[in-house]
Motif scaffolding. Structure first.
Motif, PDB file in Angstrom:
ATOM      1  N   GLU A  49      27.043  91.939  45.357  1.00  0.00           N
ATOM      2  CA  GLU A  49      26.721  90.223  45.479  1.00  0.00           C
ATOM      3  C   GLU A  49      26.066  89.743  46.919  1.00  0.00           C
ATOM      4  OE1 GLU A  49      27.688  88.479  43.078  1.00  0.00           O
ATOM      5  OE2 GLU A  49      29.471  89.600  42.202  1.00  0.00           O
ATOM      6  N   ASN A  50      25.938  90.763  47.966  1.00  0.00           N
ATOM      7  CA  ASN A  50      25.909  90.019  49.870  1.00  0.00           C
ATOM      8  C   ASN A  50      24.090  91.014  49.464  1.00  0.00           C
ATOM      9  OD1 ASN A  50      28.659  89.344  49.899  1.00  0.00           O
ATOM     10  ND2 ASN A  50      28.927  91.965  50.516  1.00  0.00           N
ATOM     11  N   ILE A  51      24.133  91.433  48.468  1.00  0.00           N
ATOM     12  CA  ILE A  51      22.439  92.068  48.584  1.00  0.00           C
ATOM     13  C   ILE A  51      21.653  90.749  49.026  1.00  0.00           C
ATOM     14  CG2 ILE A  51      21.233  91.177  46.364  1.00  0.00           C
ATOM     15  CD1 ILE A  51      19.609  94.036  46.418  1.00  0.00           C
ATOM     16  N   TRP A  52      21.529  89.178  48.920  1.00  0.00           N
ATOM     17  CA  TRP A  52      20.681  88.500  49.276  1.00  0.00           C
ATOM     18  C   TRP A  52      21.408  87.355  50.677  1.00  0.00           C
ATOM     19  CZ3 TRP A  52      15.456  89.170  46.835  1.00  0.00           C
ATOM     20  CH2 TRP A  52      15.693  89.231  45.674  1.00  0.00           C
ATOM     21  N   THR A  53      22.343  87.941  50.822  1.00  0.00           N
ATOM     22  CA  THR A  53      22.895  87.349  52.286  1.00  0.00           C
ATOM     23  C   THR A  53      22.553  88.136  53.395  1.00  0.00           C
ATOM     24  OG1 THR A  53      24.787  87.686  50.605  1.00  0.00           O
ATOM     25  CG2 THR A  53      24.473  86.743  53.489  1.00  0.00           C
ATOM     26  N   SER A  54      21.671  86.671  53.592  1.00  0.00           N
ATOM     27  CA  SER A  54      20.955  86.870  54.929  1.00  0.00           C
ATOM     28  C   SER A  54      21.512  85.681  56.028  1.00  0.00           C
ATOM     29  CB  SER A  54      19.390  86.911  55.265  1.00  0.00           C
ATOM     30  OG  SER A  54      18.853  86.778  54.450  1.00  0.00           O
ATOM     31  N   PHE A  55      22.329  85.157  55.985  1.00  0.00           N
ATOM     32  CA  PHE A  55      23.067  84.134  57.034  1.00  0.00           C
ATOM     33  C   PHE A  55      24.456  83.840  56.249  1.00  0.00           C
ATOM     34  CE2 PHE A  55      19.490  82.007  56.038  1.00  0.00           C
ATOM     35  CZ  PHE A  55      18.637  81.187  57.376  1.00  0.00           C
ATOM     36  N   SER A  56      25.380  84.509  58.192  1.00  0.00           N
ATOM     37  CA  SER A  56      26.512  83.902  58.562  1.00  0.00           C
ATOM     38  C   SER A  56      27.451  83.125  57.717  1.00  0.00           C
ATOM     39  CB  SER A  56      26.977  84.859  59.483  1.00  0.00           C
ATOM     40  OG  SER A  56      26.528  83.540  60.337  1.00  0.00           O
ATOM     41  N   ASP A  57      29.007  83.356  57.246  1.00  0.00           N
ATOM     42  CA  ASP A  57      29.526  81.859  57.174  1.00  0.00           C
ATOM     43  C   ASP A  57      29.133  80.962  57.864  1.00  0.00           C
ATOM     44  OD1 ASP A  57      29.472  82.361  53.990  1.00  0.00           O
ATOM     45  OD2 ASP A  57      31.372  83.709  54.781  1.00  0.00           O
ATOM     46  N   PRO A  58      29.283  81.494  59.186  1.00  0.00           N
ATOM     47  CA  PRO A  58      29.882  80.029  60.551  1.00  0.00           C
ATOM     48  C   PRO A  58      28.312  79.659  60.493  1.00  0.00           C
ATOM     49  CG  PRO A  58      30.768  82.217  61.006  1.00  0.00           C
ATOM     50  CD  PRO A  58      29.756  82.886  59.502  1.00  0.00           C
ATOM     51  N   LEU A  59      27.180  80.394  60.367  1.00  0.00           N
ATOM     52  CA  LEU A  59      26.089  79.556  60.398  1.00  0.00           C
ATOM     53  C   LEU A  59      25.851  78.602  59.242  1.00  0.00           C
ATOM     54  CD1 LEU A  59      23.350  79.520  61.881  1.00  0.00           C
ATOM     55  CD2 LEU A  59      22.692  81.392  61.219  1.00  0.00           C
ATOM     56  N   LEU A  60      26.006  79.237  58.139  1.00  0.00           N
ATOM     57  CA  LEU A  60      25.970  78.289  57.170  1.00  0.00           C
ATOM     58  C   LEU A  60      26.411  76.844  56.844  1.00  0.00           C
ATOM     59  CD1 LEU A  60      25.890  80.557  54.217  1.00  0.00           C
ATOM     60  CD2 LEU A  60      24.055  79.256  54.699  1.00  0.00           C
ATOM     61  N   ASN A  61      27.912  77.180  57.904  1.00  0.00           N
ATOM     62  CA  ASN A  61      28.630  75.833  57.978  1.00  0.00           C
ATOM     63  C   ASN A  61      28.486  74.696  59.144  1.00  0.00           C
ATOM     64  OD1 ASN A  61      31.125  76.835  56.109  1.00  0.00           O
ATOM     65  ND2 ASN A  61      31.887  78.084  57.552  1.00  0.00           N
ATOM     66  N   LEU A  62      27.975  75.641  59.709  1.00  0.00           N
ATOM     67  CA  LEU A  62      26.963  74.848  60.882  1.00  0.00           C
ATOM     68  C   LEU A  62      25.852  74.041  60.718  1.00  0.00           C
ATOM     69  CD1 LEU A  62      26.891  74.154  64.114  1.00  0.00           C
ATOM     70  CD2 LEU A  62      26.450  76.558  64.802  1.00  0.00           C
ATOM     71  N   LEU A  63      24.788  74.954  60.228  1.00  0.00           N
ATOM     72  CA  LEU A  63      23.675  74.177  59.785  1.00  0.00           C
ATOM     73  C   LEU A  63      23.965  72.719  58.915  1.00  0.00           C
ATOM     74  CD1 LEU A  63      21.784  76.752  59.271  1.00  0.00           C
ATOM     75  CD2 LEU A  63      21.434  75.556  60.952  1.00  0.00           C
ATOM     76  N   SER A  64      24.495  73.127  57.998  1.00  0.00           N
ATOM     77  CA  SER A  64      25.249  72.175  56.533  1.00  0.00           C
ATOM     78  C   SER A  64      26.193  70.677  57.457  1.00  0.00           C
ATOM     79  CB  SER A  64      25.614  72.771  55.519  1.00  0.00           C
ATOM     80  OG  SER A  64      27.505  73.443  56.429  1.00  0.00           O
ATOM     81  N   SER A  65      27.053  70.932  58.193  1.00  0.00           N
ATOM     82  CA  SER A  65      27.443  70.259  59.151  1.00  0.00           C
ATOM     83  C   SER A  65      27.296  69.147  60.375  1.00  0.00           C
ATOM     84  CB  SER A  65      28.668  70.954  59.664  1.00  0.00           C
ATOM     85  OG  SER A  65      27.639  71.207  61.431  1.00  0.00           O
ATOM     86  N   HIS A  66      25.684  68.734  59.773  1.00  0.00           N
ATOM     87  CA  HIS A  66      24.773  68.302  60.742  1.00  0.00           C
ATOM     88  C   HIS A  66      23.644  67.788  59.980  1.00  0.00           C
ATOM     89  CE1 HIS A  66      25.711  69.827  65.084  1.00  0.00           C
ATOM     90  NE2 HIS A  66      25.968  70.369  64.574  1.00  0.00           N
ATOM     91  N   SER A  67      23.567  66.188  59.810  1.00  0.00           N
ATOM     92  CA  SER A  67      23.081  64.959  59.303  1.00  0.00           C
ATOM     93  C   SER A  67      21.547  65.741  59.260  1.00  0.00           C
ATOM     94  CB  SER A  67      22.692  64.226  58.934  1.00  0.00           C
ATOM     95  OG  SER A  67      22.568  63.623  60.726  1.00  0.00           O
ATOM     96  N   GLU A  68      21.624  66.362  60.649  1.00  0.00           N
ATOM     97  CA  GLU A  68      19.865  66.363  61.267  1.00  0.00           C
ATOM     98  C   GLU A  68      19.195  67.356  60.284  1.00  0.00           C
ATOM     99  OE1 GLU A  68      21.963  66.283  62.911  1.00  0.00           O
ATOM    100  OE2 GLU A  68      21.550  64.340  64.710  1.00  0.00           O
ATOM    101  N   THR A  69      19.660  68.402  60.062  1.00  0.00           N
ATOM    102  CA  THR A  69      19.553  69.595  59.638  1.00  0.00           C
ATOM    103  C   THR A  69      19.193  70.098  58.290  1.00  0.00           C
ATOM    104  OG1 THR A  69      21.243  70.573  60.778  1.00  0.00           O
ATOM    105  CG2 THR A  69      20.347  72.250  58.860  1.00  0.00           C
ATOM    106  N   GLN A  70      20.107  68.382  57.428  1.00  0.00           N
ATOM    107  CA  GLN A  70      19.375  68.413  55.822  1.00  0.00           C
ATOM    108  C   GLN A  70      18.455  67.929  55.559  1.00  0.00           C
ATOM    109  OE1 GLN A  70      21.985  68.657  54.010  1.00  0.00           O
ATOM    110  NE2 GLN A  70      23.159  69.957  55.684  1.00  0.00           N
ATOM    111  N   LEU A  71      18.055  67.330  56.209  1.00  0.00           N
ATOM    112  CA  LEU A  71      16.542  66.343  56.878  1.00  0.00           C
ATOM    113  C   LEU A  71      16.190  67.602  56.758  1.00  0.00           C
ATOM    114  CD1 LEU A  71      16.762  63.080  58.271  1.00  0.00           C
ATOM    115  CD2 LEU A  71      16.521  63.592  56.234  1.00  0.00           C
ATOM    116  N   ASP A  72      15.907  68.548  57.850  1.00  0.00           N
ATOM    117  CA  ASP A  72      14.859  69.845  58.578  1.00  0.00           C
ATOM    118  C   ASP A  72      14.651  70.526  56.901  1.00  0.00           C
ATOM    119  OD1 ASP A  72      14.775  68.747  60.581  1.00  0.00           O
ATOM    120  OD2 ASP A  72      16.144  70.551  61.683  1.00  0.00           O
TER     121      ASP A  72
END
Length: 256
Positions: free
Chosen positions: A76-99
């Motif tokens: 299941e993890n074969i395509w996972t390159s981003f850790s959950d904490p990083l995903l949560n951090l990126l998804s919580s910033h509005s600037e990231t959504q535009l990026d």
């Protein structure tokens, strides 16, 4: 001149390499169950011990995992390159959504272009099925299911491009992409005419791909995402104005 003896590859090596190829190109997807050893041996026309040896080596590489009494599955993890904490951090910033929207311009534009060049009838059927599924979820007013359907559409589009590196990138980013799609849809659904136009854009992309027009497919993809970006900025400004108005009303009532 002394010639070195050519060593024949072991059957298990050949089977291992073939299974790896199927995993890399996405034919065997994360979480997918492999056929039983008996069936694989029949398909490869080899003995079961050769199949078993190949599977054991792929398990050691963490590409496959065996479940007790339940068969062998692609990790299941074969395509996972981003850790959950990083995903949560990126998804919580509005600037990231535009990026991320800007990044999608590049990825989806390339995917649409090469899907029109390299896509097969089977690829096109899968893309069209995903498009129909998005429409069904829209009718049900289930935004979460619609976002998941859009993600399936993006993966099918990338698979049709037949570029394994691009497919790996999209699948690695899948949780972040789906979160982005969901946040976007929640805003876009405030205007029915916007949802209708976005759906029409997707249909145009698929039409260009199926009819073998790569430049048009890429252009339609960019127009689609540019419209979403422009509309989201407008909706965000509208939301800010509404919040300011509510604060003024609240301040007025507090002073009375």
């Amino acid at each position: 001149m002394a010639y070195q003896r050519i060593r024949q590859p072991k059957l298990s090596d050949v089977i291992e390499q073939e299974l790896e190829r199927l995993i890399v190109e996405g034919t065997l997807s994360p979480g997918q169950q492999l056929p039983p050893e008996r069936e694989l041996a029949k398909q490869f026309d080899v003995s079961r011990p050769s199949v078993r040896e190949a599977i054991q080596r792929l398990e050691a590489k963490k590409l496959l995992n065996r479940r007790q009494g339940g068969g062998t599955f692609v990790s299941e993890n074969i395509w996972t390159s981003f850790s959950d904490p990083l995903l949560n951090l990126l998804s919580s910033h509005s600037e990231t959504q535009l990026d991320l929207l800007e990044t999608r311009h590049a990825m989806e534009g390339i995917a649409a272009y090469f899907a029109a060049v390299r896509g097969t009838k089977e690829d096109f059927a899968r893309i069209e099925a995903c498009l129909a599924n998005i429409s069904r979820e829209q009718t049900k007013k289930n935004v979460e299911a619609e976002a998941a359907s859009v993600m399936q559409f993006l993966v099918a589009l990338t698979e049709a491009a037949h570029n394994v590196v691009l497919l790996h990138i999209v699948r690695s980013l899948a949780p972040l992409l789906e979160q982005n799609v969901l946040q976007n849809l929640k805003l876009l659904h405030r205007r029915d005419e916007v949802v209708e136009k976005v759906s029409k854009h997707r249909a145009n992309i698929v039409d260009a791909i199926v009819s073998g027009q790569p430049e048009k497919a890429r252009e339609m993809s960019h127009s689609h995402l540019a419209y979403i970006e422009e509309t989201l900025l407008d909706l965000t400004r509208e939301e800010s104005r509404r919040e300011r108005s509510l604060r003024r009303i609240q301040q007025g009532s507090d002073s009375e």
